[in-house]
Design a protein around this motif. Structure first.
Motif, mmCIF file in Angstrom:
data_model
loop_
_atom_site.group_PDB
_atom_site.id
_atom_site.type_symbol
_atom_site.label_atom_id
_atom_site.label_comp_id
_atom_site.label_asym_id
_atom_site.label_seq_id
_atom_site.Cartn_x
_atom_site.Cartn_y
_atom_site.Cartn_z
ATOM 1 N N THR A 1 7.676 -1.914 -12.860
ATOM 2 C CA THR A 1 7.895 -0.771 -11.819
ATOM 3 C C THR A 1 7.077 -1.259 -10.255
ATOM 4 O O THR A 1 6.572 -2.151 -10.270
ATOM 5 C CB THR A 1 7.182 0.405 -12.426
ATOM 6 N N CYS A 2 8.202 -0.004 -9.814
ATOM 7 C CA CYS A 2 8.173 -0.360 -8.450
ATOM 8 C C CYS A 2 6.720 -0.310 -7.572
ATOM 9 O O CYS A 2 6.012 1.547 -8.026
ATOM 10 C CB CYS A 2 9.236 -0.470 -7.548
ATOM 11 N N HIS A 3 5.748 -1.114 -7.258
ATOM 12 C CA HIS A 3 4.443 -0.218 -6.866
ATOM 13 C C HIS A 3 4.926 -0.472 -5.096
ATOM 14 O O HIS A 3 5.340 -1.128 -4.465
ATOM 15 C CB HIS A 3 2.972 -1.090 -6.538
ATOM 16 N N ASN A 4 4.167 0.476 -4.613
ATOM 17 C CA ASN A 4 3.734 0.224 -2.845
ATOM 18 C C ASN A 4 2.809 0.447 -2.321
ATOM 19 O O ASN A 4 1.244 1.231 -2.760
ATOM 20 C CB ASN A 4 4.567 2.072 -2.333
ATOM 21 N N VAL A 5 1.854 -0.879 -2.042
ATOM 22 C CA VAL A 5 0.764 -1.447 -1.983
ATOM 23 C C VAL A 5 0.488 -0.631 -0.419
ATOM 24 O O VAL A 5 0.581 -1.331 0.582
ATOM 25 C CB VAL A 5 0.360 -2.674 -1.799
ATOM 26 N N LYS B 1 -3.777 2.554 -1.619
ATOM 27 C CA LYS B 1 -3.152 4.067 -2.654
ATOM 28 C C LYS B 1 -1.653 3.351 -2.745
ATOM 29 O O LYS B 1 -1.584 2.025 -2.845
ATOM 30 C CB LYS B 1 -3.020 4.882 -1.453
ATOM 31 N N CYS B 2 -0.613 3.695 -3.815
ATOM 32 C CA CYS B 2 0.085 3.324 -4.155
ATOM 33 C C CYS B 2 1.129 4.389 -3.878
ATOM 34 O O CYS B 2 0.944 5.426 -3.969
ATOM 35 C CB CYS B 2 0.017 2.523 -5.831
ATOM 36 N N GLY B 3 2.331 4.065 -2.946
ATOM 37 C CA GLY B 3 3.472 5.168 -2.704
ATOM 38 C C GLY B 3 4.024 5.793 -3.637
ATOM 39 O O GLY B 3 4.105 7.186 -3.595
ATOM 40 N N ALA B 4 3.551 5.270 -4.496
ATOM 41 C CA ALA B 4 4.704 5.979 -5.817
ATOM 42 C C ALA B 4 3.225 6.291 -7.128
ATOM 43 O O ALA B 4 4.249 7.258 -7.480
ATOM 44 C CB ALA B 4 5.111 4.623 -6.568
ATOM 45 N N HIS B 5 2.453 6.460 -7.537
ATOM 46 C CA HIS B 5 1.588 6.962 -8.010
ATOM 47 C C HIS B 5 0.208 6.598 -7.877
ATOM 48 O O HIS B 5 -0.549 6.366 -7.040
ATOM 49 C CB HIS B 5 1.166 4.870 -8.763
ATOM 50 N N GLY B 6 0.032 8.735 -7.247
ATOM 51 C CA GLY B 6 -0.895 9.080 -6.550
ATOM 52 C C GLY B 6 -2.643 8.452 -7.010
ATOM 53 O O GLY B 6 -3.422 8.849 -6.507
ATOM 54 N N TRP B 7 -2.507 8.047 -8.872
ATOM 55 C CA TRP B 7 -3.912 8.113 -8.872
ATOM 56 C C TRP B 7 -4.469 6.819 -8.644
ATOM 57 O O TRP B 7 -5.027 6.206 -9.586
ATOM 58 C CB TRP B 7 -4.035 7.801 -10.558
ATOM 59 N N MET B 8 -3.663 6.128 -8.361
ATOM 60 C CA MET B 8 -4.170 4.500 -8.108
ATOM 61 C C MET B 8 -4.829 4.224 -7.086
ATOM 62 O O MET B 8 -3.977 5.025 -5.709
ATOM 63 C CB MET B 8 -2.749 3.376 -7.367
ATOM 64 N N HIS B 9 -5.919 3.444 -6.792
ATOM 65 C CA HIS B 9 -6.352 3.036 -5.755
ATOM 66 C C HIS B 9 -7.669 2.325 -6.114
ATOM 67 O O HIS B 9 -8.210 1.935 -7.020
ATOM 68 C CB HIS B 9 -8.328 4.685 -5.910
HETATM 69 CU CU LIG Z 1 2.086 1.926 -7.824
#
Ligand SMILES: [Cu+2]
Length: 227
Positions: free
Chosen positions: A112-116, A152-160
């Motif tokens: 899936t796409c992530h946004n670093v 953070k990830c612009g696509a997945h708010g739980w990623m830190h």
């Molecule tokens: Cu992500």
């Protein structure tokens, strides 16, 4: 012992550098790791738990332990970047240390796409989309010592994830067994600091002496009763 290490030991017995080995404990009942709500992306599994505080058998993971003073001399940034993977829609590892000027390599191992998205005290330092199987991103942290860049990830708010910047290489992050090791420390008196993104800092004085006193052990503890 390798032949190289043996030769080194013979040559440098008078100037043996020290080390700090230790463990970070979590005493008491750890906070519950809740299952993350990840319905927004069907490609991310539904079983992952929050990793804000990860305790295994009383040992605390993701604690950055570092020297706070006495780092005489200039330390060049390693040519090899620090590395963070995006795997099962989580940043792995969650906490890394870098030397000022060291780059950060970020991989997308997911389908899936992530946004670093990196922020230094709420100021954007990079923001890069990364498609599945795209080439690794090599990012310039563009930060100064003592800064912490939050990923953070612009696509997945739980990623830190957290990238802490130092002007020296004397730091280590605890593994899931709570252990850390800092090597090659010159003789001296240091402030050793433990930092956890959620639980905060602890510090102690450490003296690196000569001979047997060059290798010291240190133990930090966070207590559930203090949270
Ligand atoms: Cu992500």
């Amino acid at each position: 012992m390798t032949r190289f290490a043996l030769a080194l030991a013979c040559m440098t017995s008078a100037a043996h550098a020290g080390s700090i080995k230790g463990t970070v404990l979590f005493e008491g009942e750890p906070p519950e790791q809740e299952t993350l709500e990840r319905d927004s992306d069907p490609k991310c599994s539904k079983t992952k738990q929050d990793e804000a505080v990860v305790v295994t058998k009383g040992k605390l993971r993701d604690v950055l332990v570092r020297i706070k003073n006495g780092t005489a001399g200039k330390h060049a940034a390693p040519a090899t970047p620090a590395f963070i993977d995006q795997r099962d829609c989580m940043y792995t590892p969650r906490v890394v240390g870098i030397v000022d000027g060291q780059k950060l390599k970020v991989r997308n191992s997911d389908g899936t796409c992530h946004n670093v998205w990196g922020q230094d005290q709420n100021k954007d330092v990079f923001n890069k989309p990364q498609a599945p199987k795209a080439a690794d991103l090599v990012l310039d942290a563009a930060a100064k010592p003592d800064d912490v860049i939050e990923l953070k990830c612009g696509a997945h708010g739980w990623m830190h994830a957290y990238v802490a910047v130092h002007d020296h290489p004397y730091f280590a992050v605890t593994a899931s067994d709570g252990t850390f090791e800092i090597k090659d420390l010159p003789q001296g008196t240091y402030t050793l600091e433990a930092w956890h993104p959620t639980l905060g800092t602890r510090s102690m004085k450490v003296v690196i002496g000569k001979g047997k006193k060059a290798d010291v052990t240190a133990r930090f503890s966070y207590k559930a009763s203090e949270l």
